[in-house]
Design an enzyme around this catalytic site. Structure first.
Site, PDB file in Angstrom:
ATOM      1  N   TYR A  64     -11.798 -15.045   4.303  1.00 28.65           N
ATOM      2  CA  TYR A  64     -10.823 -13.990   4.595  1.00 28.65           C
ATOM      3  C   TYR A  64     -10.294 -14.109   6.033  1.00 28.65           C
ATOM      4  CZ  TYR A  64      -8.919  -9.262   5.200  1.00 28.65           C
ATOM      5  OH  TYR A  64      -8.106  -8.195   5.447  1.00 28.65           O
TER       6      TYR A  64
ATOM      7  N   TYR B 128      -2.645 -12.661   3.621  1.00 28.01           N
ATOM      8  CA  TYR B 128      -2.421 -12.439   2.192  1.00 28.01           C
ATOM      9  C   TYR B 128      -1.266 -13.287   1.646  1.00 28.01           C
ATOM     10  CZ  TYR B 128      -5.411  -8.307   2.756  1.00 28.01           C
ATOM     11  OH  TYR B 128      -6.461  -7.470   3.005  1.00 28.01           O
TER      12      TYR B 128
ATOM     13  N   LYS C 107       0.812  -1.211   0.000  1.00 26.43           N
ATOM     14  CA  LYS C 107       0.000   0.000   0.000  1.00 26.43           C
ATOM     15  C   LYS C 107       0.849   1.268   0.000  1.00 26.43           C
ATOM     16  CE  LYS C 107      -3.554  -2.665   0.021  1.00 26.43           C
ATOM     17  NZ  LYS C 107      -3.023  -3.945   0.489  1.00 26.43           N
TER      18      LYS C 107
HETATM   19  C1  LIG Z   1      -3.749  -5.211   0.335  1.00 25.74           C
HETATM   20  C2  LIG Z   1      -2.808  -6.349   0.305  1.00 25.74           C
HETATM   21  C3  LIG Z   1      -2.725  -7.191  -0.824  1.00 25.74           C
HETATM   22  C4  LIG Z   1      -3.641  -7.089  -2.013  1.00 25.74           C
HETATM   23  O1  LIG Z   1      -3.415  -5.968  -2.809  1.00 25.74           O
HETATM   24  P1  LIG Z   1      -4.637  -5.343  -3.643  1.00 25.74           P
HETATM   25  O2  LIG Z   1      -4.058  -4.214  -4.364  1.00 25.74           O
HETATM   26  O3  LIG Z   1      -5.658  -4.949  -2.603  1.00 25.74           O
HETATM   27  O4  LIG Z   1      -5.195  -6.400  -4.525  1.00 25.74           O
HETATM   28  C5  LIG Z   1      -1.786  -8.202  -0.820  1.00 25.74           C
HETATM   29  N1  LIG Z   1      -0.973  -8.391   0.232  1.00 25.74           N
HETATM   30  C6  LIG Z   1      -1.037  -7.627   1.345  1.00 25.74           C
HETATM   31  C7  LIG Z   1      -0.125  -7.939   2.468  1.00 25.74           C
HETATM   32  C8  LIG Z   1      -1.953  -6.576   1.419  1.00 25.74           C
HETATM   33  O5  LIG Z   1      -1.999  -5.828   2.525  1.00 25.74           O
END
Ligand SMILES: *Cc1c(COP(=O)(O)O)cnc(C)c1O
Length: 327
Positions: A260, A286, A49
């Site tokens: 999730y 993730y 991000k």
């Molecule tokens: C937000 C996030 C993602 C996914 O990215 P997107 O742009 O939302 O698809 C992947 N890995 C981590 C650790 C994240 O925080």
């Protein structure tokens, strides 16, 4: 290379490293595995991000805003990085988080509080659904508010991953490395959309293989259509007039598990493999899930000895300190 003229606030340590995972590649006895370390973008424990926020905060500052608002789950990595970016830029930060205030703050949420963000709890809404409503209230209070959508995935945010992919392609060139595939966790879409736009500009030949980590919810547009729309609008920022459609995206829905943030054997094994063979931490929500998917695809023989695959580590590691007991 197509460039942009977007305002940008420098937040990250770039370029992030690309490394070969020697011991892990050997252990799985399949393709050579590389990793792009966007867990090391530097700002407030790092993550993907931060790259989006360079453009989002650039835009906010250019518009004269003094406050940002965004939202997500209690353990949102995006919200933690947004709070850190706001602190660095001297902006007020409001976070709209799902659930209720926990008795014992930990993980990302603990960091949000240390970073001085104001938190608004919204129960069942974990995707920032109430951002517009709360934003209106802040505007009535006289603040100049910049709204950042869930995951930072506007076309402005996605620009961060166009630039990231250009950065990677330069690194691959100097390493003289051709990739069969790139894998990563995909969720709100900005990361995959940005990569795909850059890939279309340069003719990147490998798979851009997103591992979806959360189910599509009722009432949401189909994920590939969301990716297509986002990519089309992001491309325009770089002077590329291309209309993307769902065939331009590879999205793997095979590793959704029990939903999730629910940790299973797949995530547990992936986290342990990376930690014990490479000294690298994945996160439970993730990258643990997406890397588990990569391991499974290798075991199935989808990627083999002559292939080069790259796992794009997108961060999220502070969540380890929330989910610890389940690991
Ligand atoms: C937000 C996030 C993602 C996914 O990215 P997107 O742009 O939302 O698809 C992947 N890995 C981590 C650790 C994240 O925080």
């Amino acid at each position: 290379m197509k460039t942009h003229t977007l305002p940008r606030k420098s937040l990250a340590f770039l370029p992030t490293p690309v490394m070969k995972l020697e011991r892990l590649s050997q252990h799985l006895n399949g393709p050579a595995i590389f990793m792009k370390r966007d867990d090391q973008t530097g700002l407030g424990f790092g993550g993907n991000k931060t790259r989006k926020l360079e453009f989002l905060l650039g835009d906010a500052i250019a518009r004269g805003c003094d406050t940002i608002i965004t939202g997500g789950a209690e353990q949102s990595n995006h919200c933690r990085q947004s709070a850190a970016a706001a602190a660095m830029a001297g902006l007020e930060c409001h976070l709209v988080l799902g659930g209720e205030a926990p008795k014992n703050p930990d993980g990302n949420y603990l960091l949000d509080t240390l970073l001085g963000a104001t938190v608004h709890w919204t129960g069942a809404f974990r995707k920032g659904e109430m951002i517009p409503e709360i934003s209106e209230e802040l505007t009535r209070q006289g603040k100049k508010v910049y709204m950042i959508p869930y995951g930072g995935s506007s076309h402005i945010g996605a620009a961060g991953y166009v630039v990231a992919m250009q950065e990677l392609e330069q690194q691959l060139e100097s390493l003289d490395l051709n990739l069969t595939a790139m894998m990563f966790a995909t969720s709100s879409g900005g990361t995959q959309a940005g990569m795909t736009v850059a890939g279309a500009m340069t003719g990147f030949a490998g798979d851009i293989h997103g591992i979806k980590i959360d189910k599509e919810e009722l009432g949401e547009p189909p994920y590939k259509e969301l990716l297509a729309d986002l990519s089309t609008s992001t491309a325009k920022l770089f002077g590329l007039n291309k209309s993307f459609d769902r065939h331009d995206f590879m999205v793997n829905n095979d590793y959704l598990g029990d939903g999730y943030g629910v940790i299973g054997e797949l995530e547990r094994e992936a986290i342990q493999l990376c930690a014990r063979l490479e000294g690298i931490f994945l996160d439970p929500v993730y990258t643990g899930r997406a890397f588990g998917g990569l391991v499974d695809l290798i075991r199935q023989g989808c990627y083999t000895g002559s292939d080069n695959v790259l796992f794009w580590h997108t961060g999220g590691t502070p969540a380890l300190f929330h989910y610890g007991k389940e690991l």
